[in-house]
Design an enzyme around this catalytic site. Structure first.
Site, short mmCIF file in Angstrom:
data_model
loop_
_atom_site.label_atom_id
_atom_site.label_comp_id
_atom_site.label_asym_id
_atom_site.label_seq_id
_atom_site.Cartn_x
_atom_site.Cartn_y
_atom_site.Cartn_z
N LYS A 16 7.70 43.32 29.22
CA LYS A 16 6.98 42.80 30.39
C LYS A 16 7.70 43.21 31.68
CE LYS A 16 4.84 39.10 27.71
NZ LYS A 16 4.80 37.71 27.26
N GLN A 57 7.78 32.17 28.22
CA GLN A 57 7.60 32.85 26.95
C GLN A 57 7.59 31.84 25.80
OE1 GLN A 57 6.90 36.12 26.65
NE2 GLN A 57 6.74 35.95 24.44
N ASP A 116 -0.56 33.32 32.30
CA ASP A 116 -0.97 33.32 30.89
C ASP A 116 -2.33 32.64 30.68
OD1 ASP A 116 0.81 34.61 29.10
OD2 ASP A 116 2.31 33.04 29.44
N1 GUN Z 1 4.24 34.49 22.91
C1 GUN Z 1 3.43 35.30 22.20
N2 GUN Z 1 2.43 35.76 22.99
C2 GUN Z 1 2.63 35.22 24.21
C3 GUN Z 1 1.93 35.32 25.45
O1 GUN Z 1 0.90 35.99 25.58
N3 GUN Z 1 2.45 34.62 26.48
C4 GUN Z 1 3.56 33.87 26.35
N4 GUN Z 1 3.98 33.21 27.43
N5 GUN Z 1 4.22 33.74 25.23
C5 GUN Z 1 3.76 34.42 24.17
#
Ligand code: GUN
Length: 282
Positions: A47, A91, A114
């Protein structure tokens, strides 16, 4: 046909780079990482790299595994009020002792890249989203890019997680598919999947979707990212999806690979959501 996440994600990022040229200030994404979950660390690193690629500032806030829910809430509250922060991403998964839902509800809905805050989830299910969850949005963008029609199709989503399955079903419904959502209590998943024109697998079980379950000509989207042991590789593991790619590709009209499929789209859409929310707040 192979639906290539690299190609579509690159196109999406290029499109965003152009849009950012006209934006009056520098965008900034804050990523909160609690503990040392190896997969999470690798997702967060990708990211960060992607932010850098398109010219979004990013900041990773690495916190100790032992942090309390209250302390983590305070970190988020300070990001909420920080005017330079456009997006906040916590996350997942969080350590067991943390109240995950309470944390997600602490994020300012207008910085919620998200789309996990109940305000944004509500808007999504009403068909009036500001942003859409990154992975399901990435899947829809992939279908659009390859000209795959969704309206009127029978779509089957396997897996009912809050991150993928449920919002995926909502987006497909919004795009006028007839949607079924399968889960661990579904009587006969294979039978449901066999009826589908579009299958989205988001379960977290290596290769659970096999050739025998797929209708000839169906479109198969694999959201799974599973680490399986493999001593022949340098890292000692390799990544496989929820779909048995080699078998299913023989009957599907289109399929996403893992890696190189939906995962790359998730990251591209995260960048877009950062921009969309910054524009909305402006
Ligand atoms: N863990 C697995 N996929 C995601 C996601 O799309 N966003 C976040 N914040 N955590 C994750």
């Amino acid at each position: 046909m192979i639906l290539d996440g690299k190609v579509v994600a690159t196109a999406r990022k290029e499109e965003l780079k152009k849009a950012l040229q006209d934006f009056p200030r520098q965008l900034h994404l804050a990523v909160v990482l609690v503990g040392n979950h190896p997969a999470s660390r690798s997702y967060v690193a990708s990211k960060e790299r992607a932010c850098h690629e398109v010219g979004i500032d990013s900041q990773v806030i690495q916190l100790d595994e032992a942090i309390t829910t209250q302390e983590l809430k305070e970190v988020i509250l300070s990001l909420n009020t920080d005017p330079k922060v456009d997006g906040i991403l916590v996350q997942l998964p969080l350590p067991e002792h943390i109240q995950e839902q309470e944390i997600l509800e602490t994020i300012d809905p207008f910085k919620d890249v998200d789309c996990f805050h109940p305000y944004n989830v509500g808007r999504l299910f009403l068909g009036q989203p500001i942003v859409q969850p990154c992975t399901p949005k990435g899947v829809m963008e992939m279908l659009t890019y390859y000209g795959i029609e969704v309206a009127g199709k029978r779509a089957v989503v396997v897996g009912r997680s809050n991150i993928v399955g449920k919002p995926m079903a909502a987006l497909l419904l919004q795009a006028n598919a007839t949607v079924s959502l399968c889960h661990s209590r579904t009587k006969d998943v294979a039978e449901e999947v066999r009826r589908a024109d579009i299958v989205v697998a988001a379960v977290g079980k290596p290769k659970m979707i096999t050739k025998e379950m797929i209708k000839s000509g169906a479109v198969v989207i694999d959201v799974g990212i599973n680490r399986i042991e493999d001593s022949t590789t340098e890292k000692g593991y390799r990544i496989v999806g929820d779909v048995d790619f080699e078998g299913v590709r023989e009957v599907a009209s289109a399929i996403t690979p893992v890696p190189g499929g939906v995962g790359l789209m998730t990251v591209a859409e995260l960048l877009w959501n950062t921009y969309t929310l910054a524009k909305y707040r402006l």
